[in-house]
Enzyme design. Structure first.
Site, short mmCIF file in Angstrom:
data_model
loop_
_atom_site.label_atom_id
_atom_site.label_comp_id
_atom_site.label_asym_id
_atom_site.label_seq_id
_atom_site.Cartn_x
_atom_site.Cartn_y
_atom_site.Cartn_z
N ASP A 66 23.39 8.39 -78.70
CA ASP A 66 23.79 7.00 -78.57
C ASP A 66 23.66 6.59 -77.11
OD1 ASP A 66 25.55 4.65 -79.92
OD2 ASP A 66 26.19 4.97 -77.86
N MET B 144 25.65 18.55 -71.60
CA MET B 144 24.95 18.98 -70.38
C MET B 144 25.76 20.00 -69.57
SD MET B 144 23.72 15.11 -69.36
CE MET B 144 25.33 14.43 -69.82
N LYS C 193 15.03 12.79 -68.55
CA LYS C 193 15.73 13.48 -67.47
C LYS C 193 16.42 14.71 -68.04
CE LYS C 193 18.20 9.96 -66.11
NZ LYS C 193 17.64 8.89 -66.94
N GLY D 43 17.99 9.57 -76.73
CA GLY D 43 18.56 10.51 -77.68
C GLY D 43 20.04 10.22 -77.88
N THR E 24 25.69 9.77 -82.14
CA THR E 24 25.74 10.52 -80.89
C THR E 24 25.60 12.02 -81.13
OG1 THR E 24 26.97 10.86 -78.85
CG2 THR E 24 28.25 10.76 -80.88
N ASP F 177 13.22 9.09 -73.68
CA ASP F 177 13.81 10.24 -73.00
C ASP F 177 13.26 11.55 -73.55
OD1 ASP F 177 15.31 8.75 -71.30
OD2 ASP F 177 17.18 8.92 -72.44
#
Length: 281
Positions: free
Chosen positions: A100, A180, A67, A98, A128, A45
């Site tokens: 967990d 995000m 993404k 990236g 995480t 990723d």
């Protein structure tokens, strides 16, 4: 999209779903490092750091499938198909994510595809982004005096079939971690304030956490949009909302400049060793 496999043939290899952690290469687990060293193909990723990518064997096939908001390099269906295809042609296939893979990483979706295709797999969890970021920013996610719980949410704010539970997220006794969410900072602020969370609630946006480029942007919920619009803010970035953020001034221990200085010193030491070895030979 229907996933295609090879009729009458069994998958040759195994897929390892590996969490790469929040960025610092030293936060990679020993198992993840061991599996990565034996990889024949790695699908990685965009959030995986360059230091970790450098650990991939030189002769392994490397496929970027990252993404990011507005910059998708591969659709999820295409990634699922690639995992199955590589499992039929490679021995050790690593799906490197990236943080967990089971926390906003779509790891469960990818494993469901492998199950349907009859592909063997194993999961290697990673630190995480929420725990790694908060630790390196000096922000305990829970604290007996400030937060008795913590909630992780995605900040896409686009799930019409499952509307955002702003009332639940606005609980003043909880810490809210938003993955995000930078592009929707205004929606997040408005949703929480409308649900009763005080505009004076401390907030932090941490950019490129655990790396030498880490930056903290500290403020209040009422100014979340301004913090998210700071021109110096780089992706990836994570939001932490709650009273625990106020502890960051006294608990902040991580110095990105010291990391860069240490790395430069290590590189200089390695250069001296190489030069000394060359002169001896």
């Amino acid at each position: 999209m229907e996933i295609l496999s090879l009729p009458g043939q069994a998958a040759k290899g195994k897929v390892w779903l590996v969490g790469a952690g929040p960025g610092d290469v030293e936060l990679l687990t020993l198992k993840a490092w061991r599996i990565l060293k034996t990889a024949d193909a790695v699908l990685y990723d965009a959030l995986v750091s360059q230091d970790i990518l450098a650990l991939i064997p030189k002769d392994a096939e490397k496929i970027a499938v990252g993404k990011r908001a507005g910059k998708h390099s591969a659709a999820q269906d295409e990634i699922n198909q690639l995992l199955v295809t590589k499992a039929y042609t490679r021995k050790n296939v690593v799906r490197l994510k990236g943080g967990d893979p089971f926390i906003f990483g779509r790891g469960g979706e990818e494993l469901q595809t492998l199950v349907e295709a009859g592909v063997e797999f194993e999961v290697v969890p990673g630190i995480t982004a929420a725990s790694g970021t908060s630790a390196y920013a000096g922000i305990p996610l829970t604290h007996r005096d400030h937060a008795q719980g913590v909630t992780f949410i995605t900040g896409h704010c686009q799930l019409e079939s499952r509307p955002m539970d702003w009332q639940g997220y606005a609980n003043p006794n909880n810490t809210l971690v938003v993955y995000m969410g930078i592009l929707n900072a205004g929606i997040i602020r408005q949703g929480l304030v409308d649900a009763g969370r005080s505009p004076d609630t401390p907030v932090a946006i941490v950019s490129k956490a655990t790396t030498k480029e880490q930056r903290r942007f500290i403020g209040r919920l009422g100014e979340l949009e301004q913090l998210a619009a700071d021109p110096e803010l780089q992706m990836p970035a994570l939001m932490i909302i709650g009273e625990v953020v106020a502890l960051s001034d006294t608990l902040h221990w991580f110095n990105p400049e010291a990391v860069e200085s240490t790395q430069a010193s290590d590189e200089q030491t390695q250069s001296v060793r190489v030069s000394a070895a060359a002169s001896i030979s």
